[in-house]
Enzyme design. Structure first.
Site, mmCIF file in Angstrom:
data_model
loop_
_atom_site.group_PDB
_atom_site.id
_atom_site.type_symbol
_atom_site.label_atom_id
_atom_site.label_comp_id
_atom_site.label_asym_id
_atom_site.label_seq_id
_atom_site.Cartn_x
_atom_site.Cartn_y
_atom_site.Cartn_z
ATOM 1 N N THR A 172 6.128 -0.226 4.157
ATOM 2 C CA THR A 172 4.858 0.000 3.470
ATOM 3 C C THR A 172 4.558 -1.206 2.596
ATOM 4 O OG1 THR A 172 5.037 2.386 3.595
ATOM 5 C CG2 THR A 172 3.609 1.538 1.878
ATOM 6 N N PHE A 208 2.523 -2.597 -0.644
ATOM 7 C CA PHE A 208 2.000 -2.129 -1.925
ATOM 8 C C PHE A 208 1.284 -3.275 -2.622
ATOM 9 C CE2 PHE A 208 5.643 0.425 -0.881
ATOM 10 C CZ PHE A 208 5.333 1.715 -1.301
#
Ligand code: PEP
Ligand code: MN
Length: 565
Positions: A176, A178
């Site tokens: 992921t 960020f």
């Protein structure tokens, strides 16, 4: 440092934020909007939001918040963080997996474990929770052995749960991305060598508007890392586009692209520049030399012979241009069909040519003349290269087509008509392919050398100059082969110089004589039009040699070269 995250202790956002602020204090927030509000209102100093997952894609609530969060410049994007995301499934101590009837997690996490869930818990009800770690907290508090949570193994420890299985994500590459941000700008990030910039663009509803925005980046060599469209709320079926590009907004190339998008688009909002991720999995390169339109002038032009008195060798495949052996490039004016280019390639290869030429995109004086086969022509040329081993050179006429032609060609030809097409010259500089730069029919030697300077100064040292005849008062031939230029340019530049006797002559009878003359004047090779049936060629037949005549010429040249050696 108080850092607001969406989720609670043990969430992936917290882990991401800790890469920047190891001693942070977590400010847990239910939604991404709450995390932004916490920083704006001073309840936290910084924030961290998930923006994209490598399996599931965009985190749309974050995208939909970006304009509101960063559009007014009050908050400052700081860093990008990439985090490997490994999920574990866990329940209360003593529970068994077979007992589980409900699985709680953030919907994105549930989406990342579909395969495992379908195999091991096909009948369980999937329950969306606000965040991964929060679902662990709920399961721990309920103490119910029929409930399980999917989150990080680290959250299991945090909430005293028992892990049933680790690493249940569908794809082990799961990551992921960020974004961190702060209320007070962080100067260290502004100085980061590798930055990214995010922006939002709204375009008019007209053909080509998005392409024009993309071209503003492409034309300046600005690399795009992400493009996302989201619906425009309260205006059904209209969209806004989110771009991430490499570079800081103040960098000349990017600043210029942004200026042009501002003029093109109906609206642009620059969300900010921030440090690109530099840890494992980083993809961004250090910025290349900037300044598309404002390069510092070197003391000596890059083309100048004094830069490299020994001369430059340009290598195309295994062919060396600029050495002692004259290079012979032969082939038709235009690629007309597959059989014809294959026959020509085999003929000239056998006759001793080093490279194959052939136009796929043709600059024709009349729009009603044959314009070339385009992409099909490129594919036929590539096939001819595969069959004969001859590297191929073919013309590219516009900067937009440079990446396309460069995919097939070993060398890009910039034709006489485009010698001062500066956007094309810049793109040729970035193309990574050797360039054959023809002299314009009305160009001075100085202009021709400075055209080469464009390519060199945009990062491409592999330029071969080609004299192909200039326009004089004389009409008996198509152009006049300027042998003065061949001799002078050999002195003025370290770049290899070759001649194109075909376009200079316009008639095949004098092509062999002009070839010999050019080599005698110092040309390091020749590019000659050769056609299997010149009288029926679709372009430039009158100046094309047939294969036997080319073979004879090539044999003579090789014989002279041998004598000279
Ligand atoms: C060609 O090589 O076919 C051609 C069009 O050349 P020039 O640009 O020199 O006219
Ligand atoms: Mn031609």
């Amino acid at each position: 440092m108080r850092v607001a995250i969406q989720g609670t202790r043990g969430a992936f956002s917290e882990k991401a934020a800790r890469t920047q602020w190891p001693d942070m204090e977590t400010v847990a927030c239910r939604e991404v909007g709450d995390a932004v509000a916490a920083v704006r209102e001073g309840r936290a100093d910084a924030g961290c939001l998930a923006i994209e997952n490598s399996l599931v894609g965009s985190v749309t609530p974050t995208y939909d918040l970006l304009h509101e969060a960063f559009g007014d410049g009050e908050l400052h994007l700081s860093r990008e963080v990439l985090l490997p995301v490994h999920h574990s499934i866990m329940g209360v101590p003593g529970a068994k997996l077979e007992q589980v009837t409900h699985v709680l997690s953030h919907p994105v996490a549930l989406g990342q474990c579909r395969v495992w869930l379908a195999r091991h818990l096909p009948n369980a009800t999937l329950v969306n929770a606000w965040d991964t770690a929060g679902s662990a907290e709920i399961v721990a508090r309920a103490g119910d052995p029929t409930q399980a949570a999917i989150c990080s193994a680290h959250a299991a420890r945090e909430y005293g749960l028992q892990v049933f299985e680790d690493r249940i994500e569908d794809d082990p590459t799961n990551q992921t991305r960020f974004l961190t941000f702060t209320r007070v700008p962080t100067p260290d990030n502004e100085q980061a060598t590798i930055q990214k910039t995010s922006l939002i663009v709204w375009t008019d509803h007209r053909p080509g508007m998005l392409a024009a925005v993309l071209q503003a980046f492409a034309g300046r060599g600005v690399n795009l890392t992400s493009l996302q469209s989201r619906p425009e709320r309260s205006a059904p079926w209209t969209y806004r586009f989110y771009f991430d590009v490499e570079g800081a907004r103040g960098e000349a190339r990017l600043a210029e692209a942004l200026e042009s998008i501002e003029a093109l688009a109906s609206r642009i909002v620059i969300l900010g520049s921030y440090a690109a991720w530099q840890g494992e999995g980083a993809r961004e390169q250090a910025p290349r030399q900037s300044m598309p339109h404002h390069q510092p002038k070197p003391d000596l032009p890059l083309f100048d012979r004094r830069q490299r008195p020994e001369g430059t060798i340009v290598q195309v495949g295994n062919v060396v241009i600029g050495g002692d052996r004259p290079v012979l490039i032969a082939g038709p004016c235009s690629v007309e069909d597959e059989a014809m280019i294959l026959a020509t390639a085999e003929g000239v290869a056998k006759a001793g040519a080093d490279m194959l030429r052939g136009g796929a995109f043709k600059p024709r004086t009349s729009p009603y003349d044959f314009q070339g086969l385009g992409v099909k022509g490129l594919k036929f040329l590539a096939e001819a290269r595969d069959r004969t081993g001859l590297p191929i050179v073919t013309e590219v006429m516009s900067w937009e087509e440079v990446p396309l032609v460069a995919r097939y060609a070993d060398m890009l030809q910039i034709g006489a008509r485009n010698m001062q097409n500066f956007a094309l010259l810049r793109a040729a500089g970035r193309s990574g392919k050797p360039i054959l730069l023809k002299r314009g029919g009305g160009a001075t030697i100085e202009e021709w050398l400075h055209a080469a300077e464009y390519v060199l100064s945009h990062g491409n040292p592999n330029v071969v100059m080609c004299e192909r005849g200039i326009r004089t008062f004389e009409r008996a031939t198509r152009h006049t082969l300027d042998l003065n230029a061949v001799a002078i340019v050999r002195e003025r530049t370290h770049l290899p110089v070759i001649a194109d006797p075909s376009h200079a002559a316009g008639m095949r009878a004098i092509v062999p004589a002009l070839t010999h003359a050019a080599l005698a004047a110092g040309a390091q090779g020749a590019i000659i039009e050769v056609h299997p049936d010149p009288d029926h060629a679709m372009s430039d037949g009158a100046q094309s040699l047939d294969i036997p005549t080319f073979a004879k010429l090539a044999a003579q040249i090789r014989a002279y070269a041998a004598v000279e050696a």
